[in-house]
Design an enzyme around this catalytic site. Structure first.
Site, PDB file in Angstrom:
ATOM      1  CD  GLU A 132      88.427  35.342 -64.120  1.00 48.77           C
ATOM      2  OE1 GLU A 132      87.421  34.621 -63.948  1.00 48.77           O
ATOM      3  OE2 GLU A 132      89.438  34.944 -64.734  1.00 48.77           O
ATOM      4  CG  HIS A 162      83.687  33.549 -66.041  1.00 48.38           C
ATOM      5  ND1 HIS A 162      83.250  32.701 -67.022  1.00 48.38           N
ATOM      6  CD2 HIS A 162      85.040  33.475 -66.060  1.00 48.38           C
ATOM      7  CE1 HIS A 162      84.310  32.140 -67.609  1.00 48.38           C
ATOM      8  NE2 HIS A 162      85.409  32.600 -67.044  1.00 48.38           N
TER       9      HIS A 162
HETATM   10  N1  BES Z   1      87.574  29.793 -64.537  1.00 50.15           N
HETATM   11  C1  BES Z   1      88.890  30.154 -64.887  1.00 50.15           C
HETATM   12  C2  BES Z   1      89.940  29.735 -63.909  1.00 50.15           C
HETATM   13  C3  BES Z   1      90.103  28.248 -63.648  1.00 50.15           C
HETATM   14  C4  BES Z   1      89.885  27.309 -64.604  1.00 50.15           C
HETATM   15  C5  BES Z   1      90.502  27.826 -62.426  1.00 50.15           C
HETATM   16  C6  BES Z   1      90.017  25.962 -64.317  1.00 50.15           C
HETATM   17  C7  BES Z   1      90.655  26.500 -62.143  1.00 50.15           C
HETATM   18  C8  BES Z   1      90.395  25.547 -63.098  1.00 50.15           C
HETATM   19  C9  BES Z   1      89.026  31.672 -65.060  1.00 50.15           C
HETATM   20  O1  BES Z   1      87.875  32.329 -65.426  1.00 50.15           O
HETATM   21  C10 BES Z   1      90.006  31.868 -66.162  1.00 50.15           C
HETATM   22  O2  BES Z   1      89.682  31.611 -67.275  1.00 50.15           O
HETATM   23  N2  BES Z   1      91.211  32.315 -65.821  1.00 50.15           N
HETATM   24  C11 BES Z   1      92.280  32.474 -66.760  1.00 50.15           C
HETATM   25  C12 BES Z   1      92.652  33.910 -66.878  1.00 50.15           C
HETATM   26  C13 BES Z   1      91.772  34.570 -67.896  1.00 50.15           C
HETATM   27  C14 BES Z   1      91.837  36.043 -67.857  1.00 50.15           C
HETATM   28  C15 BES Z   1      92.102  34.102 -69.285  1.00 50.15           C
HETATM   29  C16 BES Z   1      93.446  31.709 -66.228  1.00 50.15           C
HETATM   30  O3  BES Z   1      93.463  31.423 -65.047  1.00 50.15           O
HETATM   31  O4  BES Z   1      94.352  31.399 -66.993  1.00 50.15           O
HETATM   32 ZN    ZN Z   2      87.397  32.119 -67.443  1.00 46.70          ZN
END
Ligand code: BES
Ligand code: ZN
Length: 837
Positions: free
Chosen positions: A294, A297
């Site tokens: 995160e 990002h």
């Molecule tokens: N941006 C995503 C989360 C997200 C994506 C929220 C699409 C809503 C819609 C975040 O950066 C992400 O990739 N989260 C992953 C965890 C990550 C450590 C692999 C997740 O939520 O699975």
């Molecule tokens: Zn992500």
């Protein structure tokens, strides 16, 4: 697929003033937004708004009207000129619902008292559920946000608080103006939270927050990782973190794993909180990678953002790569690149072998389609691997230099793939677009067939498929990474002949994204090196991974996995063991209907793991490596699978002699699972009671894993019913429960039937989320009989026209079809091989 309008093409927003009043108890909010911006040639103003009631509309101070358009649009009507500045002001109101997107409540309990807080989730297009806006990543604007909330709470936004005062109707908080940013990255959290704080080297305030149900100590681990990650990125990208603060909040209800809102990252509790006394090493590693992801990002995604969702990989593939790159730098002993090969390799290679799978870069026109892009195996795992391949191809220094340039050129702005290729081409002097475009825009990946003919090696690339497929004769520029002289850096043709050298290997270091199929003679040489102990850990891992995949595709007989596995009796590496366990898992499906063969497979697993079982035992030793602590879980998993009575007895003894909190966290789920399956006492209800009351997410997870492994149909039936019961299973955890029961062989038929019977619940609960397509997807990954195939088709084919499900269903059908054929073709020979073993 229907196309939606891009609203930025008619109105370019510049700044938002957003005042929101949140009435949590009444589950409503109201707001006033003023957006200033410029019309384009078209001279119209449409904004996104969804499930909002619009009360008044003003245009440059004059009352105006609006009508509702399609696809969440509201169209403002009035005297609107092209290329002119406008201030559009709207008063609106909406509802706070449990949907876990837009603005939503989270539920938790402290000392028996029920409490709530409010959080937000706007990615990919839920900002429009909270205020009218141009809800597209390219529509970057600055934001002045003001929130009126209940009193006596913490109020967090993207930026630090500017002013805060109590008024009669509540607490009014205003925040500093944000930098230019996309709407999907806005966020706020309101509630009774506590925090731990620290500063980065260059003075950024980092805070980790949780509800009062969580201990202060549980914030420490993530805080340390967050501070060090920001310091690392500042140096690595040579571009400083641009905000004054970085908040990290653990929310009790959270649909995804975590979300990178700029300056206010939100997490599931298990993805952020680590109690120093009870958290497993695996959990800490997971938390570290989520935090690093995160935070990556904040640069990739927030500072520089994809123009449109087709380039989502510019966000997620990079963040996936940086998880490993950063945590490897912070904690070298965790050997994250080996972990990368193991985890991302397995995920990407398996999914990407199915015909119909998406490419990493993917056209997308409709919002309902966007959610399907977030495929963990493709945009994350494969994308991350492709970027790792690119990093090696251009060289680590040029890679960094290119990224620095990219951030300098595009900060606070939007990009497409070509912008990145330009920066990296300039830094490396190589043509990056030519190299990367086929990898990113085509689905699938190549298998390299390698055959020795005398003094020559014949190489041939072809797309690697598992199951039914249509071969499109795709070719990739493959970085061969050969360990011998005489091989080119990149193979672009279909075939190639190079001189043979002893000990030849391709894709050394597993940094490229292809698998190799060596002929029998070459493979025999490699296996000899396994026996001699001269292959590196990564080589061994890659070997098992490749052989297992080739067996899946029936390029090799599946029975060949048995002698392969047996070569590894002296194996001590944790990641290699995980792949051995995966290979044993692959074989299980061939013996389900043959008890005798199954017993042989169980015995094989037990014999193989025995040596490490003797070495590691059941309890952590004081001076053991973290890898060994993790390995113990894999080894005990195999020993329990072997069903040796002494092993089962030991697990039951441990369960009976210790409190749940005292069980060693790395092996707790295994012990609970053994207790659920083999204990004479009723265990499930006891565990469920703890599940309901504990605020320890990892313990909850282990209990879930334990009880869903039950073999008792009555229990499984009850657990399926609980999946829908919000008072026991949080909606965020329901998919996990369901999938575990579906994966459990004793729950499979029941869970499949349950899904068909409860589709309305799936629809109501998940249709607006990115996890909606998990249901056809998981069923596709598990079902295996002709009858199930027919049922799957009958049930899901009528849903093929739902954009969020189309691809998952198509692939699911092919996948089950492929599995049916595989079992038909290979079960007998695998069983025979096991019986002879
Ligand atoms: N941006 C995503 C989360 C997200 C994506 C929220 C699409 C809503 C819609 C975040 O950066 C992400 O990739 N989260 C992953 C965890 C990550 C450590 C692999 C997740 O939520 O699975
Ligand atoms: Zn992500």
């Amino acid at each position: 697929m229907p196309k939606v309008n891009r609203l930025i093409e008619q109105f370019v927003p510049k700044h938002y003033e957003l005042d929101l009043t949140l009435e949590r108890e009444k589950r409503i909010f109201s707001g006033l937004v003023t957006v200033t911006g410029t019309t384009t040639e078209t001279g119209t103003i449409s904004l996104h708004a969804k499930d909002l009631e619009i009360n008044t509309v003003n245009l440059n101070g004059h009352k105006a009207s609006y009508k509702e358009g399609e696809n969440d649009e509201i169209v403002i009507v009035g005297d609107i000129q092209p290329n002119f500045n406008y201030a559009v002001q709207l008063a609106f109101s909406g509802r706070i619902t449990d949907a876990m997107h837009g603005v939503y409540p989270c539920y938790y309990t402290v000392d028996g008292e029920k409490k709530e807080l409010l959080g937000t989730q706007f990615e990919s297009h839920h900002a429009r559920e909270v205020f009218p806006c141009i809800d597209e990543p390219e529509a970057k604007s600055t934001y002045d946000v003001s929130l009126t909330t209940e009193k006596n709470v913490q109020v967090l936004g993207n930026m630090p608080i500017k002013t805060q005062r109590e008024e009669t109707d509540g607490l009014v908080t205003t925040f500093e103006t944000t930098p230019r940013m996309s709407s999907y990255l806005l966020a706020f959290v309101v509630g009774d939270l506590h925090k731990k704080s620290a500063k980065t080297n260059n003075g950024v305030d980092v805070n980790v927050w949780a509800t009062s149900a969580q201990s202060p100590e549980s914030l420490n681990f993530a805080l340390d990782i967050a501070v060090r990650s920001i310091d690392f990125y500042n140096e690595f990208f040579e571009t400083p973190y641009p905000l004054p603060k970085s908040d990290h909040v653990a929310l009790p209800d959270f649909s995804a794993g975590a979300m990178e809102n700029w300056g206010l990252i939100t997490y599931r509790e298990i993805a952020l909180l680590a109690d120093p006394k009870t958290t497993s090493i695996s959990s800490k590693q997971y938390i570290a990678t989520v935090v690093a992801h995160e935070l990556a990002h904040q640069w990739f995604g927030n500072l520089v953002t994809m123009k449109w969702w087709n380039n989502l990989w510019l966000n997620e593939s990079f963040a996936d790569l940086m998880e490993y790159l950063t945590v490897d730098a912070l904690e070298p002993s965790w050997k994250m690149w080996t972990e990368f090969s193991e985890m991302e390799g397995l995920m990407a290679f398996r999914r990407d072998s199915l015909d119909g799978v998406q490419s990493v870069q993917m056209d997308v026109n409709h919002p309902d389609d966007i959610s399907t892009l977030f495929d963990g195996a493709i945009v994350y795992a494969k994308g991350g691997r492709l970027l790792r391949m690119l990093q090696q191809y251009v060289g680590v220094d040029a890679f960094r230099a290119g990224l620095k340039q990219y951030f300098q050129d595009h900060a606070y702005s939007n990009t497409e793939a070509d912008d990145l290729w330009k920066a990296l081409s300039e830094a490396s002097g190589k043509n990056i677009s030519e190299f990367m475009t086929p990898w990113l825009t085509e689905p699938g990946y190549p298998v390299l067939h390698v055959t020795r003919e005398g003094s020559e090696l014949k190489l041939k690339q072809e797309q690697f498929f598992v199951g039914p497929h249509v071969d499109k004769n795709r070719l990739w520029p493959i970085p061969l990474n050969a360990n011998i002289d005489g091989a080119p850096e990149v193979m672009t043709e279909e075939t190639l002949t190079i001189p043979f050298h002893e000990g030849v290997r391709f894709n050394a270091g597993d940094t490229a994204h292809f698998i190799t199929h060596y002929d029998n003679e070459l493979l025999a040489d490699i296996l000899r090196d396994v026996t001699d102990g001269t292959l590196t850990e990564l080589d061994r891992l890659q070997l098992i991974d490749e052989q297992t995949l080739l067996a899946r595709a029936e390029i090799l007989p599946n029975s060949s996995l048995i002698p392969l596995i047996r070569e590894f009796a002296d194996e001590t590496s944790e990641p290699v063991w995980n792949l051995l366990a995966a290979a044993i898992g692959e074989l299980q499906k061939f013996v389900e209907t043959n008890k005798e063969a199954e017993n042989r497979l169980r015995a094989l697993a037990g014999n193989l793991a025995e040596k490490e079982y003797e070495r590691l035992g059941w309890h952590e030793k004081e001076d053991e490596s973290e890898a060994d602590t993790k390995l113990r879980a894999t080894i005990l998993g195999e020993m329990l699978y072997s069903e040796r009575p002494t092993v089962i007895d030991e697990a039951l003894k441990l369960y009976e002699s210790k409190k749940l909190e005292e069980l060693e966290p790395e092996i707790r789920a295994l012990i609970l699972s053994a207790a659920v399956r083999y204990s004479k006492e009723p265990v499930v209800d006891t565990l469920l009671n703890v599940y309901k009351t504990t605020s320890n997410g990892e313990l909850q997870h282990d209990i879930m894993a334990g009880i869903t492994s039950s073999r008792d149909p009555e229990v499984l039936k009850k657990l399926l019913a609980l999946t829908k019961d919000k008072s026991v299973v949080r909606p965020q955890d329901a998919t996990g429960w369901y999938v575990n029961i579906l994966r459990n062989r004793y729950g499979r038929d029941m869970a499949w039937q349950w899904l068909q019977d409860n589709w309305q619940w799936v629809l109501d609960t998940f249709a607006s989320e990115k996890s909606y397509d998990y249901f056809p997807r998981y069923a596709g990954a598990i079902l295996r009989t002709k009858q199930q195939l027919a049922e799957y088709k009958k049930f899901f084919e009528p849903m093929l026209d739902q954009p969020a499900l189309t691809r998952a269903i198509q692939i699911g059908i092919g996948e089950i079809q492929g599995r049916v054929t595989l079992l038909d073709n290979q079960s007998e020979s695998v069983q025979t091989a096991l019986l002879q073993y």
